[in-house]
Write an enzyme that holds these catalytic residues in place. Structure first.
Site, short mmCIF file in Angstrom:
data_model
loop_
_atom_site.label_atom_id
_atom_site.label_comp_id
_atom_site.label_asym_id
_atom_site.label_seq_id
_atom_site.Cartn_x
_atom_site.Cartn_y
_atom_site.Cartn_z
CG ASP A 253 -93.82 -9.89 56.21
OD1 ASP A 253 -94.01 -11.15 56.06
OD2 ASP A 253 -93.50 -9.19 55.31
CG HIS B 171 -92.02 -14.78 51.50
ND1 HIS B 171 -91.92 -13.49 51.16
CD2 HIS B 171 -91.26 -15.56 50.80
CE1 HIS B 171 -90.85 -13.34 50.17
NE2 HIS B 171 -90.65 -14.90 49.88
CE LYS C 142 -101.59 -17.01 48.74
NZ LYS C 142 -101.77 -15.86 48.70
CD GLN D 293 -97.83 -8.03 54.96
OE1 GLN D 293 -96.49 -7.86 54.83
NE2 GLN D 293 -98.52 -8.56 54.11
NE ARG E 238 -99.50 -5.98 49.46
CZ ARG E 238 -99.63 -7.33 49.84
NH1 ARG E 238 -100.72 -7.79 49.64
NH2 ARG E 238 -98.60 -7.76 50.52
CB CYS F 100 -90.00 -10.32 50.74
SG CYS F 100 -91.52 -9.85 49.74
CG HIS G 281 -89.20 -12.43 54.89
ND1 HIS G 281 -89.64 -11.24 55.21
CD2 HIS G 281 -90.11 -12.67 53.74
CE1 HIS G 281 -90.70 -10.71 54.21
NE2 HIS G 281 -90.89 -11.65 53.31
#
Length: 660
Positions: free
Chosen positions: A400, A533, A487, A398, A380, A351, A402
């Site tokens: 992912d 997100h 979320k 991911q 992570r 992000c 945004h």
RNA sequence: GCCGGGUUAGCUCAGCUGGUAGAGCAACCGCCUUGUAAGCGGUAGGUCGUCGGUUCGAGUCCGACACCCGGCACCA
């Protein structure tokens, strides 16, 4: 006299002191024998607990399976606790509920935690306890009596618990012969109601007292418990079936990936596993392109100052891999890092980087919504005990994205997202999924007003899609949101009924603020965009793990790493096999040949076990006729077809669902 | 990170109370030219997770560490 209304509409008058069991007996001996508990005004109760006034009564028998299992499992937990205290005097009892398939009980052991070797003896003792058939008697105690009792017994955990219950509350204990436990109940009438052949102790583990890492580590014993032996055996068979689907086992058998000590928590993808990934990624890329996303790629390593600004440094650093931004001196003993070294971190999330892309240049309200997508590789530093195959790793990618938008675009963006996710899950073979809303956690950024707004906006947006319903398993989960936003969680259900949280969508106003993202509105002024997100698969690693277990390795043709193998019967057909392979490859199919000097039985067995979707057998006959004998995975017979007909036969299935 | 259990050949596993490793499958070589779930014979392959200790001697006993497994806690 109390008036007791029965489900058939009849009403019986009974004297105070009468129990549901008495009513069952009055109705008939068959029911009296079958009744194991009662629902009194809807509440599940002991069969022997007297009525306290007029009531609606429904007797519970073993045919009311959910209630019956719940009662039995709770009883098994008590029997387990009694058995353990018989065998290991000085062991303290704490807490032991029913679970989805059985029960567990947490003990504070006297000198050592339990091991699996203890289980057979404990099972034996449980059978003895059941055989004694002691009535389970409900008693109401005062809190002080309970505290005094537990103190006298040396039960400090139970004592602590009792002491924290509200004063004056009516507390119940259940007594089985000499043994008793504080418990809300209800229970079966006696331990002998349990089937001594319908339970099995399955494992031991540690568990924190009250689920808190700061507390003592207790020793937990898990069991599975059922109403009869047949159910138990069916359950054990189901467990075996689930074990056969284990992605770690299949991943090795199918040569998809491996893991090793030197890179624990990161996956080595082999050619076949990576082919699955490539197919999945290509599919996702097409779906995102079509849905108006712009794909980007952002850095892996970024300066700590950016992470400080985003808030990750403060709230997430324990999970981040941090590296010095200098070339360290390398001494014999290892690198030496200067005291004033600047720090960088491997990104744990994409992000902040996406905000950097958004911030380049000046963005107009006309550019919103801006949907920036990245197959973002993140690291992570997860607790080591959390790592699990490819499902829980330290390096992952991911799907992912945004979405930067205005508040008035939020509901529509959520709707578009839900539809996109819905279509993708169905394409990938998941018909059912649930939606949950995870609300503000304790550790968070932003004002309560912001959280009120963000939570409500997601609630409203999902309601607007018509999905905030029981069919979608809609519920709100307190305290489970991310530190910057509430979320939505999308949990899909796999082929054997397990659920996996994959998709997510979060409404964030904190990061745009902290990282100073803005757009120019119609009024010519700068405004903060909202940042959504969102991910659909979650991570490729975990999602492929789920796919492996969902399909038990038998991938749909379009995802299968090797779609067909041409296997020869005689070496005279080797040349023809290669021709067939080349023809199919030219048609876009992933095909291998097997011309090894082995019997066809052997090859059939081997490729079946390797889960190759289509086995194409060629011998002399096929070579002469320009055909192949097709054997589909999981089917017995075979079909002899021309090669061009085979292509037509497989083409549709081999095409990704969005291109059919 | 915490509790418990593990780590022996490419894979699956055996190796009792310490006397320097074994099977099946796979691999390789040969024979067989094969018709839909394991054809036959032979050969090769391991410093027993790592480091340290006890011992005349350690796969085996003890300790530390790493990783794996089952949970807990954490979480995509």
């Amino acid at each position: 006299m109390f008036k007791i209304a029965l489900p058939d509409g009849s009403v019986r008058e009974v004297a105070p002191g009468t129990t549901p069991g008495d009513v069952a007996a009055a109705i008939g001996p068959g029911l009296a024998k079958a009744a194991i508990a009662a629902r009194v005004n809807g509440e599940l109760r002991d069969i022997g607990r007297p009525f306290e006034g007029d009531a609606q009564l429904a007797l519970v028998t073993s045919r009311d399976e959910a209630d019956a299992l719940d009662l039995a499992r709770h009883d098994y937990a008590h029997v387990l606790a009694e058995a353990v205290q018989n065998l290991f005097p000085g062991t303290q009892i704490t807490f032991g509920p029913a679970t989805d398939d059985g029960f567990y009980y947490d003990f504070a052991p006297k000198d050592r935690p339990f091991t699996e070797e203890d289980l057979p003896a404990i099972e034996e003792e449980m059978r003895r306890v059941i055989a004694k058939d002691a009535p389970l008697v409900r008693e109401v105690w005062t809190r002080d009596d309970l505290i005094a009792y537990f103190k006298a017994q040396g039960e400090t955990f139970k004592g602590e618990w009792a002491a924290e219950l509200p004063e004056g509350e009516e507390l119940t204990v259940y007594r089985a012969g000499d043994w008793l436990d504080m418990c809300r109940g209800p229970h079966l009438a006696s331990t002998g109601k349990l089937d001594p052949q319908a339970f099995k102790l399955t494992r031991v583990s540690g568990a924190y007292w009250r689920g808190d890492q700061k507390n003592a580590m207790l020793s937990r014993i898990y069991g599975t418990g059922w109403l009869n032996k047949k159910q138990l055996q069916e359950h054990l068979t189901r467990l075996e079936e689930a074990a056969k689907r284990d992605h770690r086992k299949i991943g090795q058998e199918m040569d998809l990936f491996h893991l090793q000590q030197e890179a624990h928590g990161s996956v080595f993808w082999h050619p076949k596993g990576w082919m699955i990934w490539r197919q999945l990624e290509a599919y996702m890329r097409r779906k995102l392109d079509a849905a108006g996303y712009q794909e980007i790629k952002t850095p892996q390593l970024m300066d700590a100052r950016l992470w400080e600004q985003s808030g990750h440094w403060g709230k997430y650093r324990e999970n981040m891999f941090v590296v010095p931004d200098e070339v360290p001196n390398t001494e014999e003993q290892g690198p030496v890092i200067s005291g004033d070294a600047a720090w960088m971190a491997l990104k744990p999330m994409n992000c902040p980087a996406h905000v950097q892309v958004f911030r380049q240049g000046i963005t107009s309200y006309r550019d919103l919504p801006m949907r920036l997508a990245e197959f973002g590789c993140c690291h992570r530093n997860e607790p080591h005990g959390a790592l699990h195959g490819i499902m829980r790793v330290r390096q992952f990618t991911q799907d992912d994205a945004h979405i930067f938008c205005r508040a008035d675009q939020l509901v529509e963006e959520v709707r578009i997202f839900c539809d996109l996710l819905d279509g993708i899950y169905k394409d990938l073979g998941f018909e059912n999924y649930a939606i949950k809303l995870a609300l503000r956690p304790e550790k968070r950024f932003g004002s309560d007003e912001m959280w009120d707004w963000a939570e409500q906006s997601l609630r409203d947006a999902v309601a607007a899609t018509g999905r905030a319903t029981p069919e979608f398993g809609w519920e709100e989960l307190e305290g489970e949101g991310a530190f910057y936003a509430p979320k939505l969680e999308f949990h899909l259900t796999d082929a054997i009924g397990r659920t996996w949280q994959c998709g997510t969508l979060q409404t964030d106003t904190v990061l745009p603020e902290r990282l100073d993202a803005s757009y120019v509105g119609e009024d010519g002024q700068r405004h903060r965009p909202i940042m959504l997100h969102r991910a659909i698969l979650g991570t490729f690693e975990r999602f492929i793990g789920i796919l492996i277990e969902h399909h038990a390795g038998r991938f749909p043709l379009w995802l299968a790493p090797v779609q067909a193998v041409v296997a020869t019967i005689v070496s005279d057909a080797d040349g023809y096999a290669e021709e067939v392979r080349a023809t199919l490859a030219a048609a876009g199919l992933r095909v291998e040949t097997d011309t090894r000097n082995e019997k066809i039985n052997y090859k059939v067995r081997e490729h079946s076990l390797a889960k190759v979707p289509a086995l194409l057998v060629v011998g002399k006959r096929e070579a002469e006729e320009g055909t192949v004998a097709v054997r589909r995975l999981g089917q017995e017979g075979q079909q002899v077809v021309k090669v061009e007909d085979l292509i037509a036969m497989l083409k549709d299935e081999a095409t990704p669902p969005d291109l059919r």
